[in-house]
Write a protein that holds these residues in place. Structure first.
Motif, mmCIF file in Angstrom:
data_model
loop_
_atom_site.group_PDB
_atom_site.id
_atom_site.type_symbol
_atom_site.label_atom_id
_atom_site.label_comp_id
_atom_site.label_asym_id
_atom_site.label_seq_id
_atom_site.Cartn_x
_atom_site.Cartn_y
_atom_site.Cartn_z
ATOM 1 N N GLY A 148 0.965 -1.501 0.300
ATOM 2 C CA GLY A 148 0.111 -0.127 -0.101
ATOM 3 C C GLY A 148 0.497 1.658 0.035
ATOM 4 N N GLY A 149 2.124 0.828 0.459
ATOM 5 C CA GLY A 149 3.343 2.110 0.107
ATOM 6 C C GLY A 149 3.410 2.896 -1.196
ATOM 7 N N SER A 150 3.883 4.057 -1.020
ATOM 8 C CA SER A 150 4.369 4.686 -2.119
ATOM 9 C C SER A 150 6.351 4.794 -2.876
ATOM 10 C CB SER A 150 3.620 5.918 -3.024
ATOM 11 O OG SER A 150 2.254 5.722 -2.474
ATOM 12 N N LEU A 151 6.689 4.524 -3.816
ATOM 13 C CA LEU A 151 8.135 5.264 -4.325
ATOM 14 C C LEU A 151 7.837 5.662 -5.108
ATOM 15 C CD1 LEU A 151 9.648 1.790 -3.329
ATOM 16 C CD2 LEU A 151 9.933 3.709 -2.402
ATOM 17 N N ASN A 152 8.649 6.476 -5.360
ATOM 18 C CA ASN A 152 9.362 7.763 -6.552
ATOM 19 C C ASN A 152 10.465 7.527 -6.919
ATOM 20 O OD1 ASN A 152 9.597 9.849 -8.428
ATOM 21 N ND2 ASN A 152 7.539 10.599 -7.890
ATOM 22 N N LEU A 153 10.612 7.303 -8.348
ATOM 23 C CA LEU A 153 11.928 7.142 -8.425
ATOM 24 C C LEU A 153 12.387 7.594 -9.569
ATOM 25 C CD1 LEU A 153 11.241 2.882 -10.337
ATOM 26 C CD2 LEU A 153 12.313 3.392 -7.417
ATOM 27 N N SER A 154 13.619 8.157 -9.983
ATOM 28 C CA SER A 154 13.566 8.897 -10.816
ATOM 29 C C SER A 154 14.582 8.368 -11.778
ATOM 30 C CB SER A 154 14.503 10.335 -9.612
ATOM 31 O OG SER A 154 13.315 10.659 -9.057
ATOM 32 N N CYS A 155 14.859 9.264 -12.333
ATOM 33 C CA CYS A 155 16.522 8.333 -13.824
ATOM 34 C C CYS A 155 16.853 10.371 -14.363
ATOM 35 C CB CYS A 155 16.001 7.482 -14.755
ATOM 36 S SG CYS A 155 16.562 7.435 -16.300
ATOM 37 N N ALA A 156 18.115 10.467 -14.107
ATOM 38 C CA ALA A 156 18.795 11.601 -14.276
ATOM 39 C C ALA A 156 18.916 11.337 -15.961
ATOM 40 C CB ALA A 156 19.926 12.282 -13.907
ATOM 41 N N VAL A 157 18.735 11.588 -17.268
ATOM 42 C CA VAL A 157 19.322 11.730 -18.097
ATOM 43 C C VAL A 157 20.265 12.736 -18.819
ATOM 44 C CG1 VAL A 157 18.786 11.363 -20.915
ATOM 45 C CG2 VAL A 157 16.891 10.288 -18.656
ATOM 46 N N SER A 158 21.530 11.782 -19.365
ATOM 47 C CA SER A 158 22.652 13.096 -20.067
ATOM 48 C C SER A 158 23.170 12.257 -20.829
ATOM 49 C CB SER A 158 23.422 13.576 -18.294
ATOM 50 O OG SER A 158 24.337 12.254 -17.634
ATOM 51 N N GLY A 159 24.048 13.103 -21.663
ATOM 52 C CA GLY A 159 25.214 13.215 -21.920
ATOM 53 C C GLY A 159 24.188 13.488 -23.608
ATOM 54 N N ASN A 160 24.181 12.679 -25.145
ATOM 55 C CA ASN A 160 23.628 13.510 -26.310
ATOM 56 C C ASN A 160 22.273 13.113 -25.987
ATOM 57 O OD1 ASN A 160 23.116 13.806 -28.741
ATOM 58 N ND2 ASN A 160 23.336 12.118 -29.954
ATOM 59 N N THR A 161 21.579 14.427 -25.567
ATOM 60 C CA THR A 161 19.846 14.710 -25.577
ATOM 61 C C THR A 161 19.410 15.703 -26.412
ATOM 62 O OG1 THR A 161 19.723 15.889 -23.639
ATOM 63 C CG2 THR A 161 19.557 13.353 -23.075
ATOM 64 N N ASP A 162 20.264 15.598 -27.501
ATOM 65 C CA ASP A 162 19.405 16.608 -28.412
ATOM 66 C C ASP A 162 18.538 15.832 -29.218
ATOM 67 O OD1 ASP A 162 22.901 18.404 -28.632
ATOM 68 O OD2 ASP A 162 20.837 18.738 -27.555
ATOM 69 N N SER A 163 17.730 14.399 -29.211
ATOM 70 C CA SER A 163 17.435 14.262 -30.345
ATOM 71 C C SER A 163 16.367 13.677 -29.342
ATOM 72 C CB SER A 163 18.155 12.442 -31.282
ATOM 73 O OG SER A 163 19.341 13.335 -31.332
ATOM 74 N N THR A 164 15.710 13.798 -29.934
ATOM 75 C CA THR A 164 14.164 13.068 -29.274
ATOM 76 C C THR A 164 14.017 12.067 -29.329
ATOM 77 O OG1 THR A 164 13.205 12.581 -31.213
ATOM 78 C CG2 THR A 164 12.358 14.572 -30.194
ATOM 79 N N TYR A 165 13.800 11.536 -27.693
ATOM 80 C CA TYR A 165 14.030 10.107 -27.131
ATOM 81 C C TYR A 165 13.220 9.751 -26.502
ATOM 82 C CZ TYR A 165 15.155 12.459 -22.829
ATOM 83 O OH TYR A 165 14.982 13.130 -21.604
ATOM 84 N N CYS A 166 12.445 8.615 -26.478
ATOM 85 C CA CYS A 166 11.914 8.334 -25.182
ATOM 86 C C CYS A 166 12.163 7.147 -24.238
ATOM 87 C CB CYS A 166 11.145 6.783 -26.320
ATOM 88 S SG CYS A 166 9.427 6.150 -24.607
ATOM 89 N N ALA A 167 11.873 7.966 -23.015
ATOM 90 C CA ALA A 167 12.517 7.497 -21.760
ATOM 91 C C ALA A 167 11.102 6.421 -21.095
ATOM 92 C CB ALA A 167 12.549 8.312 -21.220
ATOM 93 N N GLY A 168 12.062 5.322 -20.995
ATOM 94 C CA GLY A 168 11.043 4.005 -20.225
ATOM 95 C C GLY A 168 11.440 3.356 -18.715
ATOM 96 N N TRP A 169 10.826 2.486 -17.576
ATOM 97 C CA TRP A 169 11.284 2.182 -16.436
ATOM 98 C C TRP A 169 10.390 0.889 -16.689
ATOM 99 C CZ3 TRP A 169 13.697 4.198 -12.671
ATOM 100 C CH2 TRP A 169 13.938 5.096 -12.188
#
Length: 118
Positions: A15-36
Motif C-alpha cells: 500500500g505504500g508509495s515510491l517515486n523513482l527518478s532517472c537523470a538522463v544526460s549525454g546526447n539528448t538533443d534528439s527526441t527519445y523515449c525514456a522508460g521504466w
C-alpha cells in the motif's frame, strides 16, 4: 552517448508509495523515449511505462503507476502508488532513440531495487 542514473528505490509495506527518478544526460538533443522496466524474481524483464519527447505515454500499470518527465531537469519519474508484494524487483530506467516499443530500448541504467513487504 546517453547516460542514465536511477534513484529512489527502497523498501515499503503493502500500500505504500515510491517515486523513482532517472537523470538522463549525454546526447539528448534528439527526441527519445525514456522508460521504466522491471525484473521481478523468477520473471523476465518487462516494460512498465514509457514517455516520448512531447509527452506521448505508454503505461502498462496506469492504475497505480504514473510516468512523467521534467524537461528542465532531464529527469524521468515513475510514481508508484498502492504497491504490492508482486511489484518487488529491480527497476531499470532505459532510453530508446527510436520509438517507445519495448524492443527499441537500447540504453540502460544500473537498476534500483524495490521491495514491498506484506
Amino acid at each position: 552517448q546517453v547516460q542514465l542514473v536511477e534513484s529512489g528505490g527502497g523498501s515499503v509495506q503493502t500500500g505504500g508509495s515510491l517515486n523513482l527518478s532517472c537523470a538522463v544526460s549525454g546526447n539528448t538533443d534528439s527526441t527519445y523515449c525514456a522508460g521504466w522496466f522491471r525484473q521481478r524474481p523468477g520473471k523476465e524483464r518487462e516494460g512498465v511505462a514509457g514517455i516520448y519527447t512531447g509527452g506521448t505515454i505508454r503505461n502498462s500499470l496506469k492504475d497505480r503507476f504514473t510516468i512523467s518527465q521534467d524537461d528542465a531537469e532531464n529527469t524521468v519519474h515513475l510514481q508508484m502508488n498502492d504497491l504490492k508484494p508482486e511489484d518487488t524487483g529491480t527497476y531499470y530506467c532505459a532510453v530508446s532513440l527510436q520509438t517507445c516499443n519495448w524492443a527499441d530500448f537500447s540504453v540502460w541504467g544500473q537498476g534500483t531495487q524495490v521491495t514491498v513487504s506484506s
